[in-house]
Design a protein around this motif. Structure first.
Motif, mmCIF file in Angstrom:
data_model
loop_
_atom_site.group_PDB
_atom_site.id
_atom_site.type_symbol
_atom_site.label_atom_id
_atom_site.label_comp_id
_atom_site.label_asym_id
_atom_site.label_seq_id
_atom_site.Cartn_x
_atom_site.Cartn_y
_atom_site.Cartn_z
ATOM 1 N N SER A 37 0.837 -1.199 0.000
ATOM 2 C CA SER A 37 0.000 0.000 0.000
ATOM 3 C C SER A 37 0.871 1.247 0.000
ATOM 4 C CB SER A 37 -0.898 0.020 1.239
ATOM 5 O OG SER A 37 -1.727 -1.116 1.279
ATOM 6 N N LEU A 38 0.448 2.247 -0.766
ATOM 7 C CA LEU A 38 1.083 3.559 -0.741
ATOM 8 C C LEU A 38 0.226 4.502 0.087
ATOM 9 C CD1 LEU A 38 2.196 4.070 -4.463
ATOM 10 C CD2 LEU A 38 3.640 3.461 -2.515
ATOM 11 N N TRP A 39 0.828 5.128 1.083
ATOM 12 C CA TRP A 39 0.155 6.159 1.862
ATOM 13 C C TRP A 39 0.864 7.482 1.624
ATOM 14 C CZ3 TRP A 39 -1.024 3.940 7.460
ATOM 15 C CH2 TRP A 39 -1.864 2.830 7.335
ATOM 16 N N LEU A 40 0.133 8.561 1.695
ATOM 17 C CA LEU A 40 0.705 9.888 1.464
ATOM 18 C C LEU A 40 1.187 10.481 2.781
ATOM 19 C CD1 LEU A 40 1.147 12.106 -0.728
ATOM 20 C CD2 LEU A 40 -1.000 13.126 0.077
ATOM 21 N N ASP A 41 2.422 10.966 2.782
ATOM 22 C CA ASP A 41 3.001 11.567 3.987
ATOM 23 C C ASP A 41 2.785 13.081 3.951
ATOM 24 O OD1 ASP A 41 4.342 11.495 6.422
ATOM 25 O OD2 ASP A 41 6.305 11.829 5.502
ATOM 26 N N ASN A 42 1.535 13.473 4.018
ATOM 27 C CA ASN A 42 1.193 14.898 4.000
ATOM 28 C C ASN A 42 -0.294 15.059 4.283
ATOM 29 O OD1 ASN A 42 1.626 17.644 3.765
ATOM 30 N ND2 ASN A 42 1.472 17.675 1.549
ATOM 31 N N LEU A 43 -0.642 16.189 4.904
ATOM 32 C CA LEU A 43 -2.044 16.517 5.130
ATOM 33 C C LEU A 43 -2.159 18.004 5.420
ATOM 34 C CD1 LEU A 43 -4.971 15.574 5.402
ATOM 35 C CD2 LEU A 43 -4.541 15.134 7.827
ATOM 36 N N SER A 44 -3.098 18.643 4.757
ATOM 37 C CA SER A 44 -3.374 20.057 5.004
ATOM 38 C C SER A 44 -4.774 20.367 4.496
ATOM 39 C CB SER A 44 -2.364 20.959 4.277
ATOM 40 O OG SER A 44 -2.549 20.901 2.867
ATOM 41 N N ARG A 45 -5.306 21.488 4.930
ATOM 42 C CA ARG A 45 -6.615 21.912 4.465
ATOM 43 C C ARG A 45 -6.590 22.227 2.969
ATOM 44 N NH1 ARG A 45 -9.944 25.138 8.821
ATOM 45 N NH2 ARG A 45 -9.177 23.263 9.875
ATOM 46 N N GLU A 46 -5.487 22.823 2.533
ATOM 47 C CA GLU A 46 -5.319 23.131 1.116
ATOM 48 C C GLU A 46 -5.352 21.858 0.281
ATOM 49 O OE1 GLU A 46 -4.472 24.638 -2.649
ATOM 50 O OE2 GLU A 46 -5.209 25.675 -0.853
ATOM 51 N N LEU A 47 -4.674 20.831 0.750
ATOM 52 C CA LEU A 47 -4.630 19.552 0.036
ATOM 53 C C LEU A 47 -6.030 18.963 -0.104
ATOM 54 C CD1 LEU A 47 -2.362 17.610 -1.065
ATOM 55 C CD2 LEU A 47 -2.559 16.384 1.102
ATOM 56 N N ILE A 48 -6.843 19.119 0.926
ATOM 57 C CA ILE A 48 -8.200 18.573 0.900
ATOM 58 C C ILE A 48 -9.130 19.424 0.053
ATOM 59 C CG2 ILE A 48 -10.217 18.043 2.325
ATOM 60 C CD1 ILE A 48 -8.199 17.470 4.631
ATOM 61 N N GLU A 49 -9.149 20.729 0.335
ATOM 62 C CA GLU A 49 -10.129 21.606 -0.304
ATOM 63 C C GLU A 49 -9.837 21.847 -1.786
ATOM 64 O OE1 GLU A 49 -10.454 25.112 2.099
ATOM 65 O OE2 GLU A 49 -11.484 24.040 3.728
ATOM 66 N N ALA A 67 1.594 23.222 7.222
ATOM 67 C CA ALA A 67 0.249 23.459 6.686
ATOM 68 C C ALA A 67 -0.397 24.706 7.256
ATOM 69 C CB ALA A 67 -0.637 22.242 6.958
ATOM 70 N N ILE A 68 -0.192 24.956 8.561
ATOM 71 C CA ILE A 68 -0.980 25.967 9.266
ATOM 72 C C ILE A 68 -0.303 27.330 9.338
ATOM 73 C CG2 ILE A 68 -1.966 26.560 11.516
ATOM 74 C CD1 ILE A 68 -2.439 23.528 11.933
ATOM 75 N N VAL A 69 1.002 27.340 9.645
ATOM 76 C CA VAL A 69 1.679 28.621 9.856
ATOM 77 C C VAL A 69 1.672 29.460 8.576
ATOM 78 C CG1 VAL A 69 3.857 29.748 10.449
ATOM 79 C CG2 VAL A 69 3.123 27.705 11.703
ATOM 80 N N GLY A 70 1.083 30.630 8.667
ATOM 81 C CA GLY A 70 1.028 31.541 7.530
ATOM 82 C C GLY A 70 -0.096 31.281 6.552
ATOM 83 N N SER A 71 -0.888 30.231 6.788
ATOM 84 C CA SER A 71 -1.977 29.916 5.859
ATOM 85 C C SER A 71 -3.242 30.664 6.247
ATOM 86 C CB SER A 71 -2.264 28.410 5.870
ATOM 87 O OG SER A 71 -3.449 28.123 5.138
ATOM 88 N N PRO A 72 -3.876 31.357 5.302
ATOM 89 C CA PRO A 72 -5.117 32.073 5.616
ATOM 90 C C PRO A 72 -6.308 31.146 5.837
ATOM 91 C CG PRO A 72 -4.648 32.210 3.269
ATOM 92 C CD PRO A 72 -3.446 31.567 3.899
ATOM 93 N N GLN A 73 -6.182 29.888 5.427
ATOM 94 C CA GLN A 73 -7.314 28.968 5.501
ATOM 95 C C GLN A 73 -7.680 28.580 6.933
ATOM 96 O OE1 GLN A 73 -5.548 26.258 2.424
ATOM 97 N NE2 GLN A 73 -7.629 26.231 1.670
#
Length: 365
Positions: free
Chosen positions: A16-28, A54-60
């Motif tokens: 299985s391949l899993w992604l080593d990343n997560l952010s609101r931008e990636l989802i939305e 993901a969070i620092v500096g992100s307006p989302q």
């Protein structure tokens, strides 16, 4: 290896391949859905460094930060209620795969606070809280492979909590974690739990191992030392996988297996190549094996889709791997002792620094 091949990797090779990343931008943006659909991604991992980026500096996140601050005084509570939105969204995106695979894949990992890495009781309490907060069946709680973290992991399994044990850098850690998993499953069964509902993975880090060992070998400087560069991580993976097969496919796990228990898969982590002299897919194409997971950064996933090969599968090579271990030991490089301990300490420091910087940024927002 093409994108189409990646989507068939699980069916053809059992990995299985899993992604080593997560952010609101990636989802939305729909990017995570695209990784799942077009690149064969079957799970997601996160850590404090990923959430800081993901969070620092992100307006989302700004509106949610203000809302959470109005509800909670504790900065960690604000952080947890801020990121749980992303965790739930990712869980929901992967839920069809979780259902389809009967819980084999479709998991999202959420790492506990690095502040409690050496506190087993606090770690277990945090796991229970994060499970309740997320309220999704396909959540893996991430705990570090400290002695206290391993004790907490065993307790979590004994209470039916699915876990991703992270920051593993040695064969000794792998063996201790697998043993704790078996004890936890036995305890869960004794309490009346359904052991087949529990999932656990063991995240063995790759590129960080070679980075440190190569530095030691360069400092030694001999021809024998230079010949060992770039070999430590793959040797570690090979021996760990051999131990996995002997344990979980053998008689030692037979009773739990008969009860429906799943084996604890090895997850290859830190698979983005750090040394530019090595292939950018070194820790992907050489680690393809059944009943394993590779959690890849986006850049490594794209590189593997572009020019990776599945010809260099993880083959039985125990004698060769043990020879690498013995040669390193002859040079004074103690893989299960000093090297594993240093990498664990460094990993904890990096995550703690990222976590503290993230909390400070949230507080200042």
């Amino acid at each position: 290896m093409s994108k189409a091949d990646l989507t068939q990797l699980y069916a053809s090779q059992g990995q299985s391949l899993w992604l080593d990343n997560l952010s609101r931008e990636l989802i939305e943006s729909g990017q995570l859905a695209e990784w799942i659909r077009d690149y064969g991604i079957r799970g997601v991992t996160s850590n404090p460094s990923i959430f800081k980026k993901a969070i620092v500096g992100s307006p989302q996140y700004q509106a949610d930060i203000a809302t959470c601050k109005a509800k909670f005084d504790d900065i960690e509570a604000i952080y947890e209620h801020l990121v749980v939105h992303d965790i739930r969204q990712a869980c929901d995106l992967l839920r069809p795969l979780w259902d389809e695979s009967a819980g084999e894949d479709g998991w999202v990992s959420w790492e506990e606070s690095p502040r409690i890495a050496h506190n087993a009781a606090a770690s277990f309490a945090a796991a229970s809280r994060l499970v309740d907060l997320t309220d999704r069946p396909n959540l893996l709680i991430k705990v570090p492979a400290t002695p206290e973290g391993i004790a907490a992991f065993e307790q979590m399994i004994a209470h039916g909590i699915s876990v991703n044990v992270t920051l593993i850098f040695s064969l000794a850690q792998v063996k201790a974690i697998f043993a704790a998993y078996q004890r936890g499953l036995s305890a869960y069964h004794a309490r009346g739990g359904t052991v087949g509902q529990v999932r656990a993975v063991a995240s063995l880090f790759m590129s960080r191992v070679d980075t440190l060992v190569d530095q030691k070998l360069d400092a030694i400087g001999s021809p024998a030392a230079q010949a060992l560069k770039g070999k430590a991580a793959l040797a570690l993976a090979g021996m760990a996988y051999q131990h996995y097969r002997e344990l979980f496919e053998g008689e030692g796990f037979a009773e739990l297996r008969a009860l429906g228990a799943r084996s604890q898969y090895l997850l290859w982590a830190s698979t983005g190549t750090k040394n530019p002299a090595y292939s950018d897919v070194l820790y992907v194409e050489n680690l393809i094996a059944p009943n394993t997971i590779n959690t890849v950064p986006e850049a490594t996933l794209k590189a593997f889709a572009d020019h990776g090969r599945s010809a260099s599968l993880l083959k039985p090579r125990l004698a060769e791997d043990q020879a690498v271990w013995a040669a390193l030991a002859e040079l004074g490089i103690d893989m299960d002792g000093a090297i594993g301990a240093q990498l664990l300490d460094e990993g904890l420091v990096l995550f703690e620094q990222a976590f503290e910087e993230l909390l400070a940024a949230i507080a200042a927002s």
